[in-house]
Design a protein around this motif. Structure first.
Motif, PDB file in Angstrom:
ATOM      1  N   VAL A   8       0.862  -1.180   0.000  1.00  0.00           N
ATOM      2  CA  VAL A   8       0.000   0.000   0.000  1.00  0.00           C
ATOM      3  C   VAL A   8       0.899   1.231   0.000  1.00  0.00           C
ATOM      4  CG1 VAL A   8      -1.855   1.232   1.162  1.00  0.00           C
ATOM      5  CG2 VAL A   8      -1.773  -1.259   1.269  1.00  0.00           C
ATOM      6  N   LEU A  33      -0.728  -0.725  -4.500  1.00  0.00           N
ATOM      7  CA  LEU A  33      -1.962   0.060  -4.504  1.00  0.00           C
ATOM      8  C   LEU A  33      -1.618   1.518  -4.201  1.00  0.00           C
ATOM      9  CD1 LEU A  33      -4.396  -2.235  -2.448  1.00  0.00           C
ATOM     10  CD2 LEU A  33      -3.971  -2.233  -4.911  1.00  0.00           C
ATOM     11  N   ARG A  35      -3.163   5.442  -4.029  1.00  0.00           N
ATOM     12  CA  ARG A  35      -4.439   6.170  -3.974  1.00  0.00           C
ATOM     13  C   ARG A  35      -4.531   7.286  -5.013  1.00  0.00           C
ATOM     14  NH1 ARG A  35      -4.196  10.235   1.281  1.00  0.00           N
ATOM     15  NH2 ARG A  35      -2.060  10.968   0.966  1.00  0.00           N
ATOM     16  N   HIS A 134      -6.449   3.728  -6.327  1.00  0.00           N
ATOM     17  CA  HIS A 134      -6.977   2.705  -5.419  1.00  0.00           C
ATOM     18  C   HIS A 134      -6.742   3.153  -3.971  1.00  0.00           C
ATOM     19  CE1 HIS A 134      -7.373   0.108  -8.885  1.00  0.00           C
ATOM     20  NE2 HIS A 134      -7.853  -0.869  -8.128  1.00  0.00           N
ATOM     21  N   VAL A 136      -7.165   2.955  -0.201  1.00  0.00           N
ATOM     22  CA  VAL A 136      -7.517   1.884   0.737  1.00  0.00           C
ATOM     23  C   VAL A 136      -8.449   2.450   1.807  1.00  0.00           C
ATOM     24  CG1 VAL A 136      -6.623   0.303   2.482  1.00  0.00           C
ATOM     25  CG2 VAL A 136      -5.402   0.594   0.313  1.00  0.00           C
ATOM     26  N   LYS A 137      -9.636   1.860   1.894  1.00  0.00           N
ATOM     27  CA  LYS A 137     -10.646   2.316   2.846  1.00  0.00           C
ATOM     28  C   LYS A 137     -10.564   1.557   4.174  1.00  0.00           C
ATOM     29  CE  LYS A 137     -12.564   5.045  -0.229  1.00  0.00           C
ATOM     30  NZ  LYS A 137     -12.415   6.511  -0.105  1.00  0.00           N
ATOM     31  N   LEU A 148      -8.277  -6.260   2.004  1.00  0.00           N
ATOM     32  CA  LEU A 148      -8.202  -4.811   1.792  1.00  0.00           C
ATOM     33  C   LEU A 148      -9.403  -4.351   1.000  1.00  0.00           C
ATOM     34  CD1 LEU A 148      -5.053  -6.072   1.376  1.00  0.00           C
ATOM     35  CD2 LEU A 148      -4.581  -3.619   1.407  1.00  0.00           C
ATOM     36  N   THR A 150     -10.836  -1.246  -1.080  1.00  0.00           N
ATOM     37  CA  THR A 150     -10.376  -0.015  -1.723  1.00  0.00           C
ATOM     38  C   THR A 150     -11.527   0.673  -2.446  1.00  0.00           C
ATOM     39  OG1 THR A 150      -9.820  -0.774  -3.965  1.00  0.00           O
ATOM     40  CG2 THR A 150      -8.249  -1.315  -2.209  1.00  0.00           C
ATOM     41  N   SER A 151     -11.233   1.856  -2.964  1.00  0.00           N
ATOM     42  CA  SER A 151     -12.237   2.627  -3.698  1.00  0.00           C
ATOM     43  C   SER A 151     -12.634   1.947  -5.003  1.00  0.00           C
ATOM     44  CB  SER A 151     -11.685   4.031  -4.000  1.00  0.00           C
ATOM     45  OG  SER A 151     -10.437   3.935  -4.670  1.00  0.00           O
TER      46      SER A 151
END
Length: 403
Positions: A8, A33, A35, A134, A136-137, A148, A150-151
């Motif tokens: 991440v 990943l 964001r 992506h 990560v939520k 994980l 993600t959006s």
């Protein structure tokens, strides 16, 4: 989507981890990943766009002394992977590096694109998936695997590397997993000051010794006067070591500057007396002394209450005392800070007591790793923050592929 390893964060530490993991074991399915829309954005702007890859300090214990937070923890890791290893790593991939006079290491091309192109090329060749946009939520353990959210969908990984830097949202998820995260505060910043003595001196550079009043914090080295206050290595070093203390002061404090570095006020007073005797007819304002920049000398002369046309012969004891004090014990109010270029570095992150520095693995959760600024590690300016990223990522990659 299931992977063997998910990283991440698409920055320096993330890419360095992914590439080294893939080289250690080509059979692993690896994804990064990110964001944002772009990867390696901090690498692109670092070092004024030249990318200060590391610093030419080749003794582990000496290298670790450049880390206000992380000095003790990095001594061991630096014996495994440090400056020389970093330079060799890039050299073997066709990236020529050079050491500049101040010890900073840059690509010969003087372009951060060289480093970025190297990472992207290696990642492509090794089959590493780079998934942008992506965010990560959430992430959590389920049946010994990391899930994980993600959006853009959900992922599963056997091993998870967090290399997100100072991202409070990720820190919150780590806190939910039982980790302690220390709140981020700026670590590399310049001092804002509207003092009349430096108002018209932007661009002036000189060596100085600086102390924070009512504090044990001190620094020395080149000081740069700017349009908004003060910068340069001496100030940035002070900002790094004083990051937490100066934050508690809300960046409102006083500094004492010795423009002659190590010379005392009495020594200076004695030398001013010698100048008075040697050059009685010379105007004090006109000729700079002590190898100080002329504009700075003239500003300090005026601040001492000495008029422009005053000759050394006409300077009285009050004048000389005032000038010696301005030269060696000048008090300046600092009110506020400014980010150092685009290189925003923070103190704060995962508590170092919760990390095994032989592997950079979490002590609380197996197969959870950290590298880079997500940890409560930061350094003074000069390539040291990147070296922390390379070292942590390399050692974590070894641990990830060892079982």
């Amino acid at each position: 989507m299931k992977y063997d390893v998910i990283i991440v964060g698409g920055g320096a530490a993330g890419f360095f981890t992914a590439i080294n993991v893939a080289e250690n074991n080509s059979k692993l399915k690896i994804a990064i990943l990110e964001r944002g829309k772009e990867v390696l954005s901090k690498v692109r702007v670092s070092g004024g766009g030249r990318c200060n890859v590391t610093h030419a300090e080749f003794i582990p214990n000496e290298l670790s002394k450049n880390y206000p937070r992380g000095e003790k923890e990095l001594k061991g890791p630096f014996h495994t992977f440090m400056t020389g290893d970093t330079m060799d790593w890039f050299d073997r991939r066709g990236v020529a590096l050079k050491i500049e006079e101040d010890g900073r290491v840059f690509p010969v091309s003087d372009s951060s694109s060289t480093i970025i192109d190297c990472f992207l090329s290696e990642a492509k060749q090794l089959g590493i998936e780079i998934l942008k946009n992506h965010a990560v939520k959430d992430f959590y353990l389920k049946d010994d695997e990391w899930v994980l959210k993600t959006s853009q969908g959900n992922f599963v990984a056997t091993k998870l590397m967090i290399a997100t830097g100072s991202n409070p949202k990720i820190w919150k998820h780590l806190q939910d997993l039982g980790h302690e995260a220390l709140n981020p505060v700026p670590s590399l910043f310049t001092f804002n000051s509207k003092d009349s003595r430096i108002k018209d001196l932007p661009g002036v550079v000189t060596n100085a010794a600086i102390k924070i009043k009512d504090s044990k914090l001190s620094s020395d080295g080149p000081l740069l006067i700017t349009h908004w206050g003060m910068s340069g290595p001496a100030i940035l070093k002070l900002s790094a070591w004083g990051a937490i203390e100066l934050h508690t002061k809300e960046y409102n404090f006083e500094i004492v500057i010795n423009w002659l570095q190590y010379q005392t006020q009495q020594e200076t007073l004695d030398m001013l007396g010698t100048l008075k005797a040697t050059y009685p007819k010379q105007q004090i304002y006109t000729y700079a002394q002590f190898e100080l920049p002329k504009r700075l000398w003239q500003s300090l002369v005026l601040a001492s209450g000495i008029e422009k046309n005053t000759r050394w012969a006409d300077a009285n004891k009050t004048h000389l005392n005032a000038l010696s004090q301005q030269l060696t014990q000048g008090m300046f109010k600092v009110k506020g800070k400014s980010t150092f270029k685009e290189e925003f570095v923070t103190a704060g992150g995962i508590d170092l007591k919760e990390v095994n520095f032989k592997t950079f693995e979490s002590k609380k959760h197996k197969h959870l790793y950290f590298a880079g600024e997500v940890l409560n590690i930061d350094a003074i300016t000069g390539g040291f923050n990147f070296q922390n990223a390379w070292t942590g990522a390399f050692i974590a990659a070894q641990a990830i592929t060892s079982d």
